[in-house]
Design a protein around this motif. Structure first.
Motif, PDB file in Angstrom:
ATOM      1  N   PHE A 120      -4.108  -2.728  -6.557  1.00 21.75           N
ATOM      2  CA  PHE A 120      -4.074  -1.980  -5.299  1.00 21.75           C
ATOM      3  C   PHE A 120      -5.439  -1.886  -4.612  1.00 21.75           C
ATOM      4  CE2 PHE A 120      -0.719  -0.390  -8.077  1.00 21.75           C
ATOM      5  CZ  PHE A 120       0.387  -0.460  -7.254  1.00 21.75           C
ATOM      6  N   SER A 121      -6.538  -2.049  -5.358  1.00 20.61           N
ATOM      7  CA  SER A 121      -7.859  -1.828  -4.763  1.00 20.61           C
ATOM      8  C   SER A 121      -8.329  -2.987  -3.888  1.00 20.61           C
ATOM      9  CB  SER A 121      -8.887  -1.578  -5.877  1.00 20.61           C
ATOM     10  OG  SER A 121      -8.956  -2.687  -6.749  1.00 20.61           O
ATOM     11  N   TRP A 122      -7.746  -4.178  -4.047  1.00 20.83           N
ATOM     12  CA  TRP A 122      -8.216  -5.330  -3.275  1.00 20.83           C
ATOM     13  C   TRP A 122      -7.907  -5.200  -1.791  1.00 20.83           C
ATOM     14  CZ3 TRP A 122      -4.541  -8.116  -0.583  1.00 20.83           C
ATOM     15  CH2 TRP A 122      -3.204  -7.929  -0.980  1.00 20.83           C
ATOM     16  N   VAL A 123      -6.999  -4.313  -1.432  1.00 21.00           N
ATOM     17  CA  VAL A 123      -6.567  -4.193  -0.029  1.00 21.00           C
ATOM     18  C   VAL A 123      -7.679  -3.615   0.847  1.00 21.00           C
ATOM     19  CG1 VAL A 123      -4.763  -3.253   1.474  1.00 21.00           C
ATOM     20  CG2 VAL A 123      -4.239  -3.849  -0.897  1.00 21.00           C
TER      21      VAL A 123
ATOM     22  N   THR B 185       0.810  -1.220   0.000  1.00 19.26           N
ATOM     23  CA  THR B 185       0.000   0.000   0.000  1.00 19.26           C
ATOM     24  C   THR B 185       0.841   1.268   0.000  1.00 19.26           C
ATOM     25  OG1 THR B 185      -0.170  -0.188   2.422  1.00 19.26           O
ATOM     26  CG2 THR B 185      -1.982  -1.077   1.103  1.00 19.26           C
ATOM     27  N   SER B 186       2.122   1.161   0.321  1.00 18.69           N
ATOM     28  CA  SER B 186       2.989   2.346   0.299  1.00 18.69           C
ATOM     29  C   SER B 186       3.442   2.718  -1.110  1.00 18.69           C
ATOM     30  CB  SER B 186       4.221   2.111   1.181  1.00 18.69           C
ATOM     31  OG  SER B 186       5.026   1.063   0.659  1.00 18.69           O
ATOM     32  N   ILE B 187       3.190   1.836  -2.088  1.00 17.75           N
ATOM     33  CA  ILE B 187       3.549   2.142  -3.475  1.00 17.75           C
ATOM     34  C   ILE B 187       2.575   3.180  -4.025  1.00 17.75           C
ATOM     35  CG2 ILE B 187       3.817   1.202  -5.806  1.00 17.75           C
ATOM     36  CD1 ILE B 187       4.458  -1.488  -4.567  1.00 17.75           C
ATOM     37  N   PRO B 188       3.051   4.298  -4.563  1.00 17.69           N
ATOM     38  CA  PRO B 188       2.141   5.319  -5.107  1.00 17.69           C
ATOM     39  C   PRO B 188       1.519   4.852  -6.417  1.00 17.69           C
ATOM     40  CG  PRO B 188       4.422   5.961  -5.466  1.00 17.69           C
ATOM     41  CD  PRO B 188       4.462   4.701  -4.653  1.00 17.69           C
ATOM     42  N   SER B 189       0.263   4.419  -6.362  1.00 15.91           N
ATOM     43  CA  SER B 189      -0.384   3.856  -7.549  1.00 15.91           C
ATOM     44  C   SER B 189      -0.579   4.890  -8.652  1.00 15.91           C
ATOM     45  CB  SER B 189      -1.741   3.251  -7.157  1.00 15.91           C
ATOM     46  OG  SER B 189      -2.567   4.218  -6.536  1.00 15.91           O
TER      47      SER B 189
ATOM     48  N   LEU C  35      -6.166  -0.535 -17.528  1.00 17.25           N
ATOM     49  CA  LEU C  35      -6.499   0.272 -16.353  1.00 17.25           C
ATOM     50  C   LEU C  35      -7.112  -0.593 -15.254  1.00 17.25           C
ATOM     51  CD1 LEU C  35      -8.046   3.538 -17.836  1.00 17.25           C
ATOM     52  CD2 LEU C  35      -5.930   3.325 -16.548  1.00 17.25           C
ATOM     53  N   LEU C  36      -7.993  -1.497 -15.656  1.00 19.09           N
ATOM     54  CA  LEU C  36      -8.628  -2.374 -14.674  1.00 19.09           C
ATOM     55  C   LEU C  36      -7.593  -3.226 -13.957  1.00 19.09           C
ATOM     56  CD1 LEU C  36     -11.419  -3.376 -13.601  1.00 19.09           C
ATOM     57  CD2 LEU C  36     -11.284  -5.158 -15.345  1.00 19.09           C
TER      58      LEU C  36
ATOM     59  N   ILE D  73       3.508   6.453 -15.118  1.00 23.12           N
ATOM     60  CA  ILE D  73       4.675   5.855 -15.775  1.00 23.12           C
ATOM     61  C   ILE D  73       4.243   4.867 -16.847  1.00 23.12           C
ATOM     62  CG2 ILE D  73       6.685   4.374 -15.404  1.00 23.12           C
ATOM     63  CD1 ILE D  73       6.932   5.634 -12.603  1.00 23.12           C
ATOM     64  N   ILE D  74       3.265   4.012 -16.502  1.00 17.31           N
ATOM     65  CA  ILE D  74       2.800   3.020 -17.471  1.00 17.31           C
ATOM     66  C   ILE D  74       2.125   3.703 -18.662  1.00 17.31           C
ATOM     67  CG2 ILE D  74       1.186   1.106 -17.808  1.00 17.31           C
ATOM     68  CD1 ILE D  74       1.740   0.261 -14.957  1.00 17.31           C
ATOM     69  N   ALA D  75       1.354   4.778 -18.404  1.00  9.42           N
ATOM     70  CA  ALA D  75       0.679   5.492 -19.490  1.00  9.42           C
ATOM     71  C   ALA D  75       1.653   6.168 -20.439  1.00  9.42           C
ATOM     72  CB  ALA D  75      -0.286   6.523 -18.914  1.00  9.42           C
ATOM     73  N   SER D  76       2.843   6.505 -19.936  1.00  9.32           N
ATOM     74  CA  SER D  76       3.844   7.115 -20.809  1.00  9.32           C
ATOM     75  C   SER D  76       4.558   6.076 -21.676  1.00  9.32           C
ATOM     76  CB  SER D  76       4.875   7.868 -19.965  1.00  9.32           C
ATOM     77  OG  SER D  76       5.583   6.978 -19.114  1.00  9.32           O
TER      78      SER D  76
END
Length: 369
Positions: free
Chosen positions: A240-243, A211-215, A233-234, A221-224
């Protein structure tokens, strides 16, 4: 053998029993506790009516192609009937010169169809989300008119059509993300809470690091690097949303694993899997179902935010966040920003009210009072 001799007689006992079971209404009745939950849900009038309003809006948006489309629903040409809303027809089918898909809004095509005593039945809104209105009397973005009820955006696309399609894709994205997030979160929380000990300790440390990873930065980064689409996107947001549900389910399993009936089931040799998902999971699902409308709300908000920032769905996709960005870039066209704002505000408000009603329905203090 004659078929009449093999037929069951009218007084055949299995058939009579089957008919008796079909006639019993109590088979489809809810259990007393579920009846009480449903009554509590209906007692919250704001949430109850919000549920039906949201359900109607969502069902209507599922049939967006029949409401807003630049293709006719039904077409007659030279004695034959065609349904362009389902099938793509080349222009040569109607006497044209090109093998490409027919542009039914083209006056030339309309004249070809009329020459053969043909006609077209159009949807209520004769524009799709990506249809460009080339007959605007003023430069785009055009204000609301009888042709474009909520005006057009800066690319001359109908705002009503984009709202209908954007509402559908936002809700579908949120529902899919909520369902998969809930499944993963419930399974992770169940394993932590049931086994405890080192399993729980290691899993908790992993969640803290994860959870400390900035999503948001990861998405940028991935979009670039690659162009994100619906499924990319899903997948990224699902990481990260399952937490969000792990803590609630973990607490329910930690509390329930020491109940007497759980110890008795374990002593009788019942497997851990059956104990977890047959005896403990129903108790944890009460808290899970309470949180799900709010998780859906957050999923829709996340997609809207990403689209507003330009890191969401591909350009040209029907998106409420992209419409907000257009409203910000075109302050001289207030109908863009106001339309997107009211649609998002109403949609999220309905989901919040539904969540409150679900919370009241599953509240044990109201069920057993």
């Amino acid at each position: 053998m004659d078929a009449r001799t093999t037929a069951l007689p009218p007084d055949n006992k299995p058939v009579s029993k089957f008919r008796e079971l079909l006639g019993r209404r109590d088979l489809v009745k809810l259990s007393p506790i579920n009846q009480r939950r449903w009554q509590n849900f209906k007692a919250n009038r704001r949430g109850y009516w919000s549920f039906w309003i949201f359900l109607v809006l969502f069902i209507v948006s599922l049939f967006a192609e029949f409401i807003a489309n630049d293709k006719p629903l039904l077409l007659k040409y030279d004695g034959g009937y065609y349904m362009p809303v389902f099938t793509s027809y080349p222009e040569t089918t109607f006497g044209g010169e090109f093998e490409t898909e027919t542009d039914y809004r083209d006056p030339f095509v309309a004249d070809l169809i009329k020459e053969k005593d043909g006609w077209m039945i159009w949807p209520l809104i004769p524009y799709s989300f990506d249809t460009i209105n080339l007959d605007l009397p003023v430069p785009a973005p055009a204000p609301p008119s009888s042709e474009n009820w909520l005006g057009t955006d800066d690319q001359a696309r109908d705002v009503v059509a984009r709202v209908i399609y954007g509402f559908r894709i936002s809700v579908l994205f949120g529902l899919v993300l909520t369902v998969f997030s809930s499944i993963i979160g419930v399974c992770a929380g169940a394993i932590q809470g049931y086994f405890g000990g080192w399993t729980d300790l290691i899993f908790q440390r992993f969640i803290e690091i994860w959870t400390s990873i900035p999503s948001l930065y990861l998405l940028i980064i991935i979009a670039s690097i690659i162009e994100p689409n619906f499924w990319i996107l899903l997948g990224i947001l699902l990481l990260f949303s399952w937490v969000s549900l792990v803590g609630v389910v973990r607490a329910e399993f930690l509390r329930g694993r020491n109940y007497e009936y759980i110890r008795a089931a374990r002593a009788l040799g019942l497997s851990n899997f059956k104990i977890m998902f047959r005896h403990l999971l129903p108790n944890a699902m009460v808290a899970t179902l309470t949180f799900m409308p709010f998780i859906l709300n957050g999923s829709i908000t996340t997609l809207t935010s990403l689209d507003f920032l330009g890191f969401g769905l591909p350009p040209g996709s029907p998106s409420l966040g992209e419409m907000l960005a257009q409203g910000k870039a075109n302050l001289q066209a207030p109908w863009l920003g106001l339309t997107a704002f009211f649609v998002i505000a109403i949609m999220l408000s309905l989901l919040i009210f539904i969540g409150e009603a679900v919370r009241d329905a599953l509240d044990p203090r109201k069920i057993f009072e």
